[in-house]
Design a protein around this motif. Structure first.
Motif, PDB file in Angstrom:
ATOM      1  N   GLN A  64      60.540 -55.815 -13.244  1.00 58.61           N
ATOM      2  CA  GLN A  64      59.943 -54.478 -13.236  1.00 58.61           C
ATOM      3  C   GLN A  64      58.700 -54.454 -12.355  1.00 58.61           C
ATOM      4  O   GLN A  64      58.511 -53.548 -11.535  1.00 58.61           O
ATOM      5  CB  GLN A  64      59.571 -54.054 -14.660  1.00 58.61           C
ATOM      6  CG  GLN A  64      60.738 -53.695 -15.553  1.00 58.61           C
ATOM      7  CD  GLN A  64      60.261 -53.236 -16.922  1.00 58.61           C
ATOM      8  OE1 GLN A  64      59.453 -53.903 -17.564  1.00 58.61           O
ATOM      9  NE2 GLN A  64      60.759 -52.100 -17.370  1.00 58.61           N
ATOM     10  N   ASP A  65      57.847 -55.455 -12.531  1.00 58.73           N
ATOM     11  CA  ASP A  65      56.601 -55.528 -11.784  1.00 58.73           C
ATOM     12  C   ASP A  65      56.851 -55.704 -10.286  1.00 58.73           C
ATOM     13  O   ASP A  65      56.234 -55.021  -9.453  1.00 58.73           O
ATOM     14  CB  ASP A  65      55.756 -56.678 -12.324  1.00 58.73           C
ATOM     15  CG  ASP A  65      54.446 -56.829 -11.588  1.00 58.73           C
ATOM     16  OD1 ASP A  65      53.569 -55.965 -11.758  1.00 58.73           O
ATOM     17  OD2 ASP A  65      54.288 -57.820 -10.842  1.00 58.73           O
ATOM     18  N   ARG A  66      57.752 -56.605  -9.939  1.00 55.99           N
ATOM     19  CA  ARG A  66      58.006 -56.877  -8.515  1.00 55.99           C
ATOM     20  C   ARG A  66      58.660 -55.688  -7.821  1.00 55.99           C
ATOM     21  O   ARG A  66      58.367 -55.404  -6.654  1.00 55.99           O
ATOM     22  CB  ARG A  66      58.865 -58.136  -8.381  1.00 55.99           C
ATOM     23  CG  ARG A  66      58.098 -59.406  -8.767  1.00 55.99           C
ATOM     24  CD  ARG A  66      59.018 -60.522  -9.214  1.00 55.99           C
ATOM     25  NE  ARG A  66      59.770 -61.089  -8.121  1.00 55.99           N
ATOM     26  CZ  ARG A  66      60.789 -61.937  -8.303  1.00 55.99           C
ATOM     27  NH1 ARG A  66      61.165 -62.264  -9.552  1.00 55.99           N
ATOM     28  NH2 ARG A  66      61.424 -62.431  -7.268  1.00 55.99           N
ATOM     29  N   LEU A  68      58.121 -52.563  -8.794  1.00 61.95           N
ATOM     30  CA  LEU A  68      57.035 -51.594  -8.682  1.00 61.95           C
ATOM     31  C   LEU A  68      56.178 -51.893  -7.463  1.00 61.95           C
ATOM     32  O   LEU A  68      55.797 -50.968  -6.721  1.00 61.95           O
ATOM     33  CB  LEU A  68      56.193 -51.601  -9.955  1.00 61.95           C
ATOM     34  CG  LEU A  68      55.005 -50.640  -9.981  1.00 61.95           C
ATOM     35  CD1 LEU A  68      55.476 -49.192  -9.919  1.00 61.95           C
ATOM     36  CD2 LEU A  68      54.143 -50.877 -11.233  1.00 61.95           C
ATOM     37  N   HIS A  69      55.836 -53.158  -7.247  1.00 61.43           N
ATOM     38  CA  HIS A  69      55.083 -53.544  -6.054  1.00 61.43           C
ATOM     39  C   HIS A  69      55.740 -52.970  -4.800  1.00 61.43           C
ATOM     40  O   HIS A  69      55.070 -52.338  -3.972  1.00 61.43           O
ATOM     41  CB  HIS A  69      55.059 -55.075  -5.927  1.00 61.43           C
ATOM     42  CG  HIS A  69      53.933 -55.743  -6.631  1.00 61.43           C
ATOM     43  ND1 HIS A  69      52.783 -56.128  -6.008  1.00 61.43           N
ATOM     44  CD2 HIS A  69      53.799 -56.125  -7.930  1.00 61.43           C
ATOM     45  CE1 HIS A  69      51.981 -56.717  -6.863  1.00 61.43           C
ATOM     46  NE2 HIS A  69      52.573 -56.733  -8.055  1.00 61.43           N
ATOM     47  N   GLU A 118      50.901 -60.238 -18.746  1.00 54.42           N
ATOM     48  CA  GLU A 118      51.675 -59.745 -17.609  1.00 54.42           C
ATOM     49  C   GLU A 118      51.325 -58.291 -17.294  1.00 54.42           C
ATOM     50  O   GLU A 118      51.163 -57.915 -16.120  1.00 54.42           O
ATOM     51  CB  GLU A 118      53.174 -59.885 -17.893  1.00 54.42           C
ATOM     52  CG  GLU A 118      53.700 -61.307 -17.863  1.00 54.42           C
ATOM     53  CD  GLU A 118      53.365 -62.121 -19.112  1.00 54.42           C
ATOM     54  OE1 GLU A 118      53.555 -63.349 -19.095  1.00 54.42           O
ATOM     55  OE2 GLU A 118      52.893 -61.521 -20.117  1.00 54.42           O
ATOM     56  N   MET A 119      51.200 -57.454 -18.325  1.00 54.63           N
ATOM     57  CA  MET A 119      50.839 -56.059 -18.091  1.00 54.63           C
ATOM     58  C   MET A 119      49.420 -55.958 -17.556  1.00 54.63           C
ATOM     59  O   MET A 119      49.128 -55.125 -16.677  1.00 54.63           O
ATOM     60  CB  MET A 119      50.979 -55.261 -19.383  1.00 54.63           C
ATOM     61  CG  MET A 119      50.735 -53.768 -19.208  1.00 54.63           C
ATOM     62  SD  MET A 119      51.943 -53.010 -18.081  1.00 54.63           S
ATOM     63  CE  MET A 119      51.570 -51.249 -18.346  1.00 54.63           C
ATOM     64  N   THR A 121      47.948 -58.063 -15.634  1.00 55.68           N
ATOM     65  CA  THR A 121      48.027 -58.414 -14.216  1.00 55.68           C
ATOM     66  C   THR A 121      48.547 -57.242 -13.388  1.00 55.68           C
ATOM     67  O   THR A 121      48.059 -56.976 -12.278  1.00 55.68           O
ATOM     68  CB  THR A 121      48.925 -59.646 -14.026  1.00 55.68           C
ATOM     69  OG1 THR A 121      48.361 -60.749 -14.732  1.00 55.68           O
ATOM     70  CG2 THR A 121      49.049 -60.012 -12.556  1.00 55.68           C
ATOM     71  N   THR A 122      49.526 -56.525 -13.930  1.00 55.14           N
ATOM     72  CA  THR A 122      50.038 -55.341 -13.237  1.00 55.14           C
ATOM     73  C   THR A 122      48.931 -54.305 -13.046  1.00 55.14           C
ATOM     74  O   THR A 122      48.771 -53.740 -11.954  1.00 55.14           O
ATOM     75  CB  THR A 122      51.200 -54.717 -14.026  1.00 55.14           C
ATOM     76  OG1 THR A 122      52.308 -55.611 -14.024  1.00 55.14           O
ATOM     77  CG2 THR A 122      51.624 -53.388 -13.416  1.00 55.14           C
ATOM     78  N   TRP A 125      46.551 -55.314 -10.199  1.00 54.35           N
ATOM     79  CA  TRP A 125      46.962 -55.085  -8.814  1.00 54.35           C
ATOM     80  C   TRP A 125      47.046 -53.598  -8.477  1.00 54.35           C
ATOM     81  O   TRP A 125      46.789 -53.201  -7.326  1.00 54.35           O
ATOM     82  CB  TRP A 125      48.245 -55.838  -8.446  1.00 54.35           C
ATOM     83  CG  TRP A 125      49.570 -55.310  -8.901  1.00 54.35           C
ATOM     84  CD1 TRP A 125      50.354 -55.814  -9.881  1.00 54.35           C
ATOM     85  CD2 TRP A 125      50.291 -54.191  -8.362  1.00 54.35           C
ATOM     86  NE1 TRP A 125      51.513 -55.073  -9.996  1.00 54.35           N
ATOM     87  CE2 TRP A 125      51.501 -54.084  -9.078  1.00 54.35           C
ATOM     88  CE3 TRP A 125      50.036 -53.273  -7.352  1.00 54.35           C
ATOM     89  CZ2 TRP A 125      52.452 -53.093  -8.808  1.00 54.35           C
ATOM     90  CZ3 TRP A 125      50.980 -52.280  -7.079  1.00 54.35           C
ATOM     91  CH2 TRP A 125      52.165 -52.198  -7.806  1.00 54.35           C
ATOM     92  N   TRP A 268      59.077 -46.982 -16.679  1.00 50.51           N
ATOM     93  CA  TRP A 268      59.377 -48.233 -17.372  1.00 50.51           C
ATOM     94  C   TRP A 268      59.656 -47.951 -18.841  1.00 50.51           C
ATOM     95  O   TRP A 268      58.864 -47.287 -19.525  1.00 50.51           O
ATOM     96  CB  TRP A 268      58.188 -49.184 -17.307  1.00 50.51           C
ATOM     97  CG  TRP A 268      58.020 -49.924 -16.021  1.00 50.51           C
ATOM     98  CD1 TRP A 268      58.808 -49.862 -14.914  1.00 50.51           C
ATOM     99  CD2 TRP A 268      56.970 -50.852 -15.730  1.00 50.51           C
ATOM    100  NE1 TRP A 268      58.314 -50.697 -13.942  1.00 50.51           N
ATOM    101  CE2 TRP A 268      57.195 -51.317 -14.411  1.00 50.51           C
ATOM    102  CE3 TRP A 268      55.879 -51.331 -16.430  1.00 50.51           C
ATOM    103  CZ2 TRP A 268      56.345 -52.247 -13.799  1.00 50.51           C
ATOM    104  CZ3 TRP A 268      55.031 -52.250 -15.827  1.00 50.51           C
ATOM    105  CH2 TRP A 268      55.275 -52.710 -14.527  1.00 50.51           C
TER     106      TRP A 268
END
Length: 403
Positions: A64-66, A68-69, A118-119, A121-122, A125, A268
């Motif tokens: 999900q994060d990658r 979103l990036h 993890e959230m 870190t999201t 960024w 998400w």
């Protein structure tokens, strides 16, 4: 409105030989593959639903994060919608726009599944991106309407202590147990055996009756807060005995932001919510197919709503160890592919034809019990109508919870 009366047919069978020709459709998951998936999403999507089968996996969240990036940096997506209240998401939005405080402190009031390293870190960024793009920031929005907060309980108790101190202990006996639901949902407490016993909605209604009995005027604000507390508990999963959220309201929150701002949105949530069609939960099959947020968005946006499902075969999620899936789950079929992670593009005609059909997909939530693994799924009448892309991990590991 989506027609939810159609019954889900017999599940897509995954009792196939390892040489199943459909496995040739699988593509290894890599950075280049994620670039491709993000590009394919961006070709049509105004709203991209990226759903995971569990909120406890580092791997599923990582995808999900990658994605979103990539959607933010290369394809102009400028909003992240999450399953949380307006107030909780506003706190995250303030952090990513202002940078004040820390990501962990911004998550203090968020729904428990979001309170992970993890959230955090999201969020960090996104904050960095917004710092570099002050005139084109990424916003965060919650799909749930404003709900009661812990300070509402405090305000009600403080008022009663001042105006009718002889009733304060009785009121506290109702409010103290039920405020714990803001940290651990009531239905999760029941599953874990930590629930005090009496339904929280009953406690809330008794507390409201007590507040209404107070002599004199001048407590309209207190009554409004107390009604909000009752509404919170009556509309919870435990209060409604229903795991489905308010799909129409959540979809409208996303659609309203997209139409009002003209920005592209990433949504998400769990796959039962992001599915572009109605879903039936294995733990509550008697409720039948229920409308999904993604289904509402597909009706409103057509192909401009794209649905991605991220699942896994087995793994240790910290909170529980998940065994290999039963043979009737699509996860079992996907798990036969000899790759640590792979993906399928169900919008490709040949792939769609080979993989489509009624299907069950594993879901692992806060009330998961390995001894009842057979009911831990969501069922859809058409795999390819529900999801445009499938991403599958062979093995999953745990997220890291914030202190």
């Amino acid at each position: 409105m989506e027609n939810t009366s159609t019954a889900v047919q017999a599940p897509f069978s995954s009792s196939v030989a390892p040489s199943d020709p459909r496995h040739a459709d699988a593509r290894p998951l890599s950075d280049a593959a994620l670039d491709t998936i993000a590009r394919k999403i961006s070709e049509t999507a105004l709203v991209a639903g990226i759903g995971e089968s569990t909120r406890f996996s580092r791997e599923t969240f990582g995808v999900q994060d990658r994605l979103l990036h990539r959607l933010v940096h290369h394809h102009g997506f400028r909003a992240l919608a999450i399953q949380d209240t307006v107030a909780a998401a506003d706190a995250l939005d303030r952090y990513v726009r202002s940078g004040d405080g820390s990501a962990a402190s911004a998550l203090d009031g968020a729904w428990l599944p979001w309170r992970t390293a993890e959230m955090a870190t999201t969020l960090e960024w996104i904050r960095e991106f917004n710092h570099d793009h002050p005139n084109d920031p990424v916003r965060i929005l919650g799909v749930k309407p404003a709900q009661t907060r812990l300070e509402d309980y405090d305000a009600v108790l403080d008022h009663v202590r001042r105006s009718a101190p002889e009733l304060a202990a009785e009121l506290a006996s109702h409010l103290d147990p039920i405020r714990t639901a803001h940290h651990t949902d009531e239905h999760v407490q029941r599953h874990r055996g930590t629930h005090p016993g009496r339904p929280f909605a009953e406690h809330a209604r008794d507390a409201l009756a007590l507040v209404r009995s107070l002599p004199g005027l001048g407590h309209d604000d207190v009554l409004a807060r107390m009604r909000g507390i009752v509404d919170y508990h009556e509309r919870s999963v435990a209060g409604r005995s229903d795991y489905a959220g308010d799909a129409a309201a959540w979809a409208e929150a996303i659609g309203d932001h997209q139409r009002r701002t003209g920005t592209r949105v990433v949504y998400w949530d769990g796959i039962a919510h992001t599915s572009a069609t109605a879903t039936t939960l294995g733990m509550a099959p008697e409720n039948g197919p229920r409308p999904s947020v993604g289904g509402m968005l597909r009706q409103a946006y057509g192909d401009a709503y794209v649905s991605v499902a991220i699942g896994f075969h087995h793994g240790d999620l910290g909170v529980t160890v998940v065994p290999e899936p039963g043979a009737d789950l699509i996860d079992a079929t996907l798990g036969q592919v000899d790759l640590p992670a792979h993906w399928l593009d169900l919008r490709h005609d040949d792939v769609r034809r080979r993989w489509d059909g009624p299907a069950k997909l594993r879901v692992i939530g806060g009330v998961y019990d390995p001894s009842r693994d057979a009911v831990a799924h969501t069922a859809v009448a058409s795999l390819a109508d529900a999801f445009d892309v499938l991403i599958h991990f062979r093995e999953a590991s745990a997220v890291r919870w914030l202190p």
